[in-house]
Design a protein around this motif. Structure first.
Motif, PDB file in Angstrom:
ATOM      1  N   VAL A   4       6.763 -27.193  40.575  1.00  0.00           N
ATOM      2  CA  VAL A   4       7.047 -25.694  40.833  1.00  0.00           C
ATOM      3  C   VAL A   4       7.111 -25.096  39.094  1.00  0.00           C
ATOM      4  CG1 VAL A   4       8.743 -24.111  41.436  1.00  0.00           C
ATOM      5  CG2 VAL A   4       7.958 -25.710  42.841  1.00  0.00           C
ATOM      6  N   TRP A  10       3.737 -20.157  41.859  1.00  0.00           N
ATOM      7  CA  TRP A  10       4.577 -21.068  42.917  1.00  0.00           C
ATOM      8  C   TRP A  10       6.166 -20.749  42.672  1.00  0.00           C
ATOM      9  CZ3 TRP A  10       2.754 -26.611  44.354  1.00  0.00           C
ATOM     10  CH2 TRP A  10       1.421 -26.275  44.790  1.00  0.00           C
ATOM     11  N   ASN A  11       6.544 -20.683  41.516  1.00  0.00           N
ATOM     12  CA  ASN A  11       7.988 -20.394  41.146  1.00  0.00           C
ATOM     13  C   ASN A  11       8.496 -19.015  41.634  1.00  0.00           C
ATOM     14  OD1 ASN A  11      10.448 -21.108  40.166  1.00  0.00           O
ATOM     15  ND2 ASN A  11      10.047 -20.008  38.217  1.00  0.00           N
ATOM     16  N   LEU A  14       8.589 -18.932  45.453  1.00  0.00           N
ATOM     17  CA  LEU A  14       9.609 -19.642  45.929  1.00  0.00           C
ATOM     18  C   LEU A  14      11.061 -18.603  45.655  1.00  0.00           C
ATOM     19  CD1 LEU A  14       9.035 -23.196  45.022  1.00  0.00           C
ATOM     20  CD2 LEU A  14       8.876 -22.235  47.400  1.00  0.00           C
ATOM     21  N   ALA A  19      10.278 -18.173  51.809  1.00  0.00           N
ATOM     22  CA  ALA A  19       9.813 -19.365  51.688  1.00  0.00           C
ATOM     23  C   ALA A  19      10.763 -20.389  51.912  1.00  0.00           C
ATOM     24  CB  ALA A  19       9.679 -19.545  49.931  1.00  0.00           C
TER      25      ALA A  19
END
Length: 416
Positions: A4, A10-11, A14, A19
């Motif tokens: 991540v 992606w970070n 999330l 998520a």
């Protein structure tokens, strides 16, 4: 977590409640103690970074919540949930104990669990549902746990599973259950409840009841939860569901009153053998509700069935019970009977140990017509060996069906 960090997109993704709609920690028992320690550390890191986005949490502890040689004990996890999980809507806390464990003292839930869960109920404003599975509570210490009248969490507990291990040093009925006015599903030992307790819960929110019985009841307790009681329950909640798990007791018809909305029936290691009369009684009483019928002895195999008419009763049960989906039978059964059961109902799960199957006819008659004789010849061919039997039943049920290699066992703790 390292991945991540490396991928910034992606970070960013999330950091959203979408998520983290459901997060499950555990089950710890599937890991050895060293990996479990690392799992707790990783979960704490995750809570610190993403706890604010978590909507539903399921914690499944397999080791001691408190006495665990890691900096991140269960207490630290609960405190972090209270501080970080501001958007939490549902919390499920489960305690697993190794099967056959003789010393459960190290699994006791300390007082701080009650304190922190209550704090979560107060401070996490969005929490609507709290579920507790198999809390290990020592009642001799006057620890009424979380079900006291003034407990904030008591008004949000929607599911509660109390196994035998949850009643260490506890005597009598658990009248405190009446404080749980939001309770929708209850799993409990039969002797801990009565008409008064359960009717109070049904009039509020209770919709599912799982009853364990592992010891004989007194005459007074046996009269509770009878036909009139279930009639009243059905008036209050027409779609109420009841499951029975019966072990180590003598089976009598009184245990199965009419009007009980019986969904699952699990019978294991009974004191006496089942008879055709009792199975017929079950078929007649619960033909519109029964979905699962399990009858076995987890401690023995290759045993006598007792009543030789049981296979006929099983076929009748499959024919009468229109909602039956699962049939598990751990006693002697002929290949003929297995085929007849499969033809009677499209079962989603049909379990018979291979060691219990005999490949002989048990339904000969001298006055058969030609069509009946033809059908008998089909049964003889289809049930002549394991290969033919499995192929025939697979064709009837519409999926690959095989006999069970090994003993049909029921776990000490059954999750329904």
């Amino acid at each position: 977590m390292a991945t991540v960090t490396a991928i910034s997109a992606w970070n960013e993704a999330l950091r959203s409640t979408d998520a983290w709609s459901f997060v499950r920690y555990g089950p710890e028992l599937e890991e050895n103690v060293y990996f479990a320690k690392a799992s707790r550390d990783d979960f704490v890191t995750c809570l610190k970074k993403y706890g604010n986005f978590m909507r539903s949490l399921h914690l499944c502890f397999g080791y001691s919540i408190e006495n665990f040689s890691t900096a991140n004990t269960g207490e630290q996890i609960f405190i972090l949930i209270q501080k970080k999980c501001n958007n939490l809507a549902a919390l499920h806390v489960e305690q697993e104990v190794p099967e056959g464990c003789l010393d459960v003292h190290c699994y006791y839930w300390p007082d701080f669990v009650c304190d922190v869960v209550n704090a979560i109920a107060v401070h996490c404003k969005s929490v609507k549902s709290i579920s507790l599975s198999q809390p290990i509570v020592n009642w001799s210490e006057d620890n009424m746990f979380i079900i006291t009248t003034n407990s904030p969490a008591a008004r949000k507990i929607t599911e509660l599973e109390l196994s035998s291990l949850s009643f260490l040093n506890h005597d009598g009925k658990l009248k405190e259950l009446q404080n749980l006015t939001a309770l929708k599903k209850l799993t409990i030992r039969r002797e801990k409840v009565n008409n008064e307790i359960l009717l109070h819960l049904v009039k509020h929110s209770l919709r599912e009841l799982v009853l364990y019985q592992e010891e004989e009841l007194s005459e007074e307790d046996q009269k509770d939860l009878g036909e009139d009681f279930w009639s009243e329950v059905k008036v209050i909640c027409p779609h109420f569901k009841t499951d029975l798990i019966l072990r180590c007791i003598m089976i009598l018809k009184i245990i199965f009153p009419p009007n009980m909305p019986l969904r699952y029936l699990i019978l294991d290691f009974l004191v006496n053998v089942m008879t055709k009369g009792i199975v017929d009684h079950i078929s007649d009483c619960y033909k519109d509700t029964l979905r699962r019928f399990t009858y076995t002895n987890s401690f023995l195999e290759n045993q006598e069935m007792g009543d030789s008419r049981l296979p006929v009763a099983l076929v009748s049960l499959a024919q009468k019970c229109s909602k039956l989906e699962t049939l598990e039978y751990g006693f002697p059964l002929s290949s003929f009977s297995i085929i007849l059961i499969a033809q009677s109902r499209k079962l989603k799960s049909f379990v018979v140990p291979s060691v219990e199957v005999s490949y002989v006819s048990d339904m000969f008659r001298d006055d058969m017509t030609s069509s009946e004789d033809e059908y008998l010849n089909f049964l003889k061919s289809a049930g002549s060996c394991r290969k033919n039997l499995e192929a025939t039943v697979s064709h009837i049920l519409g999926y690959q069906w095989t006999l069970l290699d090994g003993q049909l066992k029921v776990n000490e703790r059954i999750k329904l």
